[in-house]
Design an enzyme around this catalytic site. Sequence first.
Site, short mmCIF file in Angstrom:
data_model
loop_
_atom_site.label_atom_id
_atom_site.label_comp_id
_atom_site.label_asym_id
_atom_site.label_seq_id
_atom_site.Cartn_x
_atom_site.Cartn_y
_atom_site.Cartn_z
N GLY A 1 0.84 -1.19 0.00
CA GLY A 1 0.00 0.00 0.00
C GLY A 1 0.88 1.24 0.00
CD GLN B 1 3.46 6.09 2.39
OE1 GLN B 1 2.46 5.47 2.05
NE2 GLN B 1 4.58 5.48 2.79
CB CYS C 1 5.84 2.46 6.82
SG CYS C 1 5.23 3.94 6.00
CG LEU C 2 6.66 1.48 0.72
CD1 LEU C 2 5.98 1.79 -0.61
CD2 LEU C 2 7.71 0.40 0.54
CG HIS D 1 0.17 1.25 7.44
ND1 HIS D 1 1.25 0.80 8.18
CD2 HIS D 1 0.68 2.11 6.52
CE1 HIS D 1 2.35 1.39 7.73
NE2 HIS D 1 2.04 2.18 6.73
CD GLU D 2 -0.75 2.37 2.94
OE1 GLU D 2 -0.34 3.54 2.82
OE2 GLU D 2 0.02 1.41 3.11
CG HIS E 1 0.72 6.99 5.40
ND1 HIS E 1 1.92 7.45 5.91
CD2 HIS E 1 0.89 5.67 5.19
CE1 HIS E 1 2.77 6.43 5.99
NE2 HIS E 1 2.17 5.33 5.56
NI NI Z 1 3.10 3.47 5.45
#
Ligand code: NI
Length: 172
Positions: free
Chosen positions: A46, A51, A89-90, A131-132, A135
Amino acid sequence: MALRQVRIDGDPLLRKKSREVKEVNDHIRELIDDLFDTMYEEEGVGIAAPQVGVLRRIFVVDDREGNKLALINPQLETSGEEQEAMEACLSVPNMQGVVTRKAKVKVSYLDENGEEQSLETDTFLARIIQHENDHLDGVLYTDRASKVYTMEEIEAMEKEQEKQREERGENS
Ligand code: NI
């Protein structure tokens, strides 16, 4: 295919609240395509628009179980038990952490055609969506994690578990 640069923890933009999308147009669809490209390139499940530096309420997911979705202006309702699991997480490279989240999610959203959609899930997808969605409000999983580990610590734990399995195997 267009990749966008992923913002890394410490970037103040990751802490901002994203704005609602007013109109789902080609500009938004291009962003969604780029989000998918960037997510796959980074081998994530995701990624959210902030991000990549765009403060809009959009994220994309692919749980690798057949659920590949773009969610615009998502509205979440969570329910069920609290469950602990590891997350990454990226925007927080080389780390993983233990995060408690609700087991179930009901989410209504607009798809890439501007159509209203909704879905309910209690699988891994429920965790990805929570999670997303965080953000979009400037929240990182590390804010919620009871413990955060470096990749070195994770590898050491995995090695230890493997060793224990081998020992049990030898004894049985
Ligand atoms: Ni993340």
